[in-house]
Design an enzyme around this catalytic site. Structure first.
Site, short mmCIF file in Angstrom:
data_model
loop_
_atom_site.label_atom_id
_atom_site.label_comp_id
_atom_site.label_asym_id
_atom_site.label_seq_id
_atom_site.Cartn_x
_atom_site.Cartn_y
_atom_site.Cartn_z
N LYS A 53 0.83 -1.20 0.00
CA LYS A 53 0.00 0.00 0.00
C LYS A 53 0.87 1.26 0.00
O LYS A 53 0.60 2.22 -0.71
CB LYS A 53 -0.94 -0.02 1.21
CG LYS A 53 -2.04 -1.07 1.05
CD LYS A 53 -2.75 -1.44 2.33
CE LYS A 53 -3.67 -2.64 2.08
NZ LYS A 53 -4.26 -3.22 3.26
N GLN A 97 -4.96 -2.02 9.44
CA GLN A 97 -4.66 -3.31 8.81
C GLN A 97 -5.19 -4.46 9.68
O GLN A 97 -4.86 -4.56 10.86
CB GLN A 97 -3.13 -3.44 8.62
CG GLN A 97 -2.71 -4.68 7.87
CD GLN A 97 -3.21 -4.73 6.43
OE1 GLN A 97 -3.18 -3.72 5.72
NE2 GLN A 97 -3.70 -5.88 6.00
N ASP A 120 -11.45 2.03 3.47
CA ASP A 120 -11.61 0.58 3.31
C ASP A 120 -13.09 0.21 3.14
O ASP A 120 -13.42 -0.90 2.76
CB ASP A 120 -11.07 -0.14 4.57
CG ASP A 120 -9.84 -0.97 4.26
OD1 ASP A 120 -9.59 -1.24 3.08
OD2 ASP A 120 -9.15 -1.35 5.22
#
Ligand code: NDP
Length: 290
Positions: A53, A97, A120
């Site tokens: 990322k 994460q 997300d």
């Protein structure tokens, strides 16, 4: 023999478009969109996903920061950290994460992220808006990426097609089924309690698999000419990656198939960048990107 859909190529063109937008901001000396990733602990797979990322942000000139915490971080400390980021006007996207260490309450953590920075797409507000098909939401990156792959091969409207999603997680399976439904497919969702999954997959025009079991889907489970999208990422004993689909077998009868790696994975990252860009556009007060 199936045509292989390389997400690595589709994502490269998405990233190159985003790069142009960000370059324009650099040239005009405007604020640059920024993604902050929170990483807890030293889980090798998580660390490698976070690196991917970071690299992608750098490739398109977007700002990124990784806040790396020890596994011992408490729920309160993590929540406070997220609140700081929620109030930081230079931050457009916040990503925690997953998975989190067991002592942390994942849902509470995800719901602390401002829905406006939830790139997300895991906040219940955004999930609800996505179900209602409202525009000002963030779609979950992996299912959004899969839909782009289908579009890339000309499958935008799925009217009359039967799509089977194998896996029903909150981050892949459920939103995947929802997005396919919105494109008019008829949906079946299979999971660990489904009896004889092949009974469903054998009749599917589109099969999307997100289970987390190497080579779970066999050739005999797939209808000739079906489109097979493999979300799974499994590390084998020899340290190579493979998907949930037996690629070599299934490609012999599918019409299209995604590989692992270079399939859905790069699309997930491209959609994360796109969502961060969207967030920036929405919050930018200067007007010219609205
Ligand atoms: P989860 O573990 O959260 O969910 C797995 C799903 O598969 C569950 O719904 C589970 O069913 C179902 N399942 C497990 N075993 C079986 C079985 N034997 N038969 C049928 N269904 C089964 O995983 P995720 O959804 O988070 O991820 C799935 C895979 O996708 C993983 O390999 C992950 O690494 C990968 N992934 C890849 C991404 C990418 O960008 N390419 C992004 C996110 C994930 P039940 O609900 O009944 O337990």
């Amino acid at each position: 023999m199936a045509t292989v859909i390389y997400g690595s190529e589709v994502s490269a063109s998405i990233k190159s478009e985003l790069k142009k937008h960000v370059e324009q901001l650099h040239n005009m000396k405007k604020r640059i969109p920024k993604l902050v990733v929170i990483l807890i602990g030293n889980h090798p797979a998580s660390m490698s996903y976070v690196k991917g990322k970071q690299k992608a942000c750098e490739q398109i000139g977007m700002l990124q920061e990784v806040l790396h915490f020890n596994e011992t971080i408490t729920q309160n400390q993590l929540i406070k950290q997220i609140e700081v980021l929620n109030n930081d006007h230079t931050v457009d996207g916040i990503l925690v994460q997953l998975p989190l260490p067991k002592h942390l309450n994942e849902q509470q953590v995800l719901q602390t992220i401002s829905y406006k920075k939830d790139v997300d797409g895991f906040h219940p507000y955004n999930i609800g808006k996505a179900v209602l098909q409202e525009k000002d939401t963030f779609l979950s990156c992996t299912p959004k990426g899969v839909m782009r792959l289908l579009e890339s091969i000309g499958y935008d409207d799925l009217s009359g097609l039967h799509a089977v999603v194998v896996g029903r997680s909150n981050i892949v399976g459920k939103p995947m089924a929802q997005l396919l439904l919105q494109k008019n497919a008829t949906i079946t969702v299979c999971h660990s309690k489904t009896k004889d999954i092949s009974m469903y997959t054998k009749h599917a025009d589109i099969v999307v698999v997100a289970v987390g079991k190497a080579k779970f889907i066999k050739k005999e489970w797939i209808k000739k000419g079906a489109i097979v999208i493999d979300v799974g990422i499994n590390r084998l004993e020899d340290d190579t990656l493979c998907g949930d689909v037996d690629f070599e077998e299934v490609k012999q009868i599918a019409s299209y198939i995604t590989p692992v790696p270079k399939g859905v994975g790069p699309m997930t990252i491209a959609m994360l960048l796109e969502n961060t860009w969207e967030s920036y556009k929405r919050t930018n007060e200067e007007g010219e990107f609205k």
